[in-house]
Design a protein around this motif. Sequence first.
Motif, mmCIF file in Angstrom:
data_model
loop_
_atom_site.group_PDB
_atom_site.id
_atom_site.type_symbol
_atom_site.label_atom_id
_atom_site.label_comp_id
_atom_site.label_asym_id
_atom_site.label_seq_id
_atom_site.Cartn_x
_atom_site.Cartn_y
_atom_site.Cartn_z
ATOM 1 N N CYS A 101 -1.158 -2.631 -11.048
ATOM 2 C CA CYS A 101 -0.756 -1.409 -10.317
ATOM 3 C C CYS A 101 -1.526 -1.225 -9.017
ATOM 4 N N GLY A 102 -2.763 -1.678 -8.958
ATOM 5 C CA GLY A 102 -3.542 -1.543 -7.722
ATOM 6 C C GLY A 102 -4.245 -0.209 -7.571
ATOM 7 N N HIS A 103 -4.006 0.758 -8.484
ATOM 8 C CA HIS A 103 -4.651 2.059 -8.289
ATOM 9 C C HIS A 103 -5.361 2.612 -9.521
ATOM 10 N N CYS A 104 -5.279 1.928 -10.670
ATOM 11 C CA CYS A 104 -5.987 2.439 -11.853
ATOM 12 C C CYS A 104 -7.480 2.139 -11.700
ATOM 13 N N CYS A 115 -8.234 -1.648 -11.698
ATOM 14 C CA CYS A 115 -7.830 -2.315 -10.450
ATOM 15 C C CYS A 115 -8.808 -1.960 -9.326
ATOM 16 N N CYS A 124 -5.926 -4.300 -15.846
ATOM 17 C CA CYS A 124 -5.106 -3.203 -15.291
ATOM 18 C C CYS A 124 -4.496 -2.366 -16.419
ATOM 19 N N GLU A 125 -4.607 -1.036 -16.274
ATOM 20 C CA GLU A 125 -4.121 -0.130 -17.326
ATOM 21 C C GLU A 125 -2.605 0.057 -17.282
ATOM 22 N N ASN A 126 -1.995 -0.362 -16.186
ATOM 23 C CA ASN A 126 -0.543 -0.159 -16.039
ATOM 24 C C ASN A 126 0.170 -1.477 -15.763
HETATM 25 ZN ZN LIG Z 1 -4.121 -1.195 -12.380
#
Ligand SMILES: [Zn+2]
Length: 343
Positions: free
Chosen positions: A91-94, A97, A105-107
């Motif tokens: 996702c790049g934002h969790c 990440c 990554c959580e998503n």
């Molecule tokens: Zn992530």
Amino acid sequence: MLALRLIAEGRTELVEMETPPAPPAGQVKVQMKTVALNHIDVWGLRGMAFAKRKLPLTVAVEGAGVVVEVGAGVTSHKVGDRVALYAGVTCGHCKRCLRGQENLCENIAGIMGFHIDGLAAQYVNLDPRQAIHIPDGVNDVDAACATTTFGTVEHMLFENARLEPGETILIQAGGSGIGTTAIRMAKKAGAYIFTTVGSDEKIDKVKALGADVAINYNKDRFESIVRRQTDKKGVDVVFEHVGPDTWAKSLFCLKRGGRLVTCGSTTGVSAETNLFALFQNQIRIFGSFGANFGNIRSGLAKMADKSVLPVIDSEIELGDIGTALRRMQSRDLFGKIVAHVPG
Ligand SMILES: [Zn+2]
């Protein structure tokens, strides 16, 4: 465009399919040059039950190519950039990440080539975060091995097991794609290396890569040799990816306070663990899956300065991937199989 698709369990086919459209905002289009095969592709071929996915599916989780189109808003990449592709759609934002732990990554939205369409195609559109710049001096065949092979071994040896100069390590299945890479990386890190191979003819080959002691596991008991040659103390680190066939013996090879790191289980999913030995000897076990972007950049830097290069078993054509995967299943290989994608 051409793509190598998994049509049904155990059956792949080179097919003509629609080329992806111009990349949408925030994505890039990459023309693939090479893809490398991994054991995860063999799991994919066999339809391992844990993967939720729909067939047909384009295979391959690692490869290299060149950016041919850039979507609106992308400033990190330009046309002509050479890139190694990361299959995890993170996702790049969790929290993970943002900490540079992309493989946690959580998503995560899936792994290309395993859950969703992969890299064995002439063109792919993806998030430019998944397209890691290849430094000068690295060719397309080596770069194909950057994200899964080199990244995984970097993550296992240096982030999980924290291998140090002068330590001893047992690398299981030293002739495999990650085994050969692990030998070269551990050697560069200054470790003393025991490794196992499945035939006598691979013994000289793994020694040439830097293994100090090579054991044919079909003829000799590796755990006895490792214990004997370490004054019955055992090794500091075991690099596992075989599973039930070696698991208990791998643990037995560790010294007190030793670390076992595993990224695979090619011989099955369950194995017995001696819990008394685990806590009394204060063993640490690390499960490792994939790599983060930092691991991949470290691996690419080693390719660029030529200090560690992948061992290439063979270079094949895209349409021959199905045959090559069956060869991997029989373990009749030494190093990585890399397929060229037609231009
Ligand atoms: Zn992530």
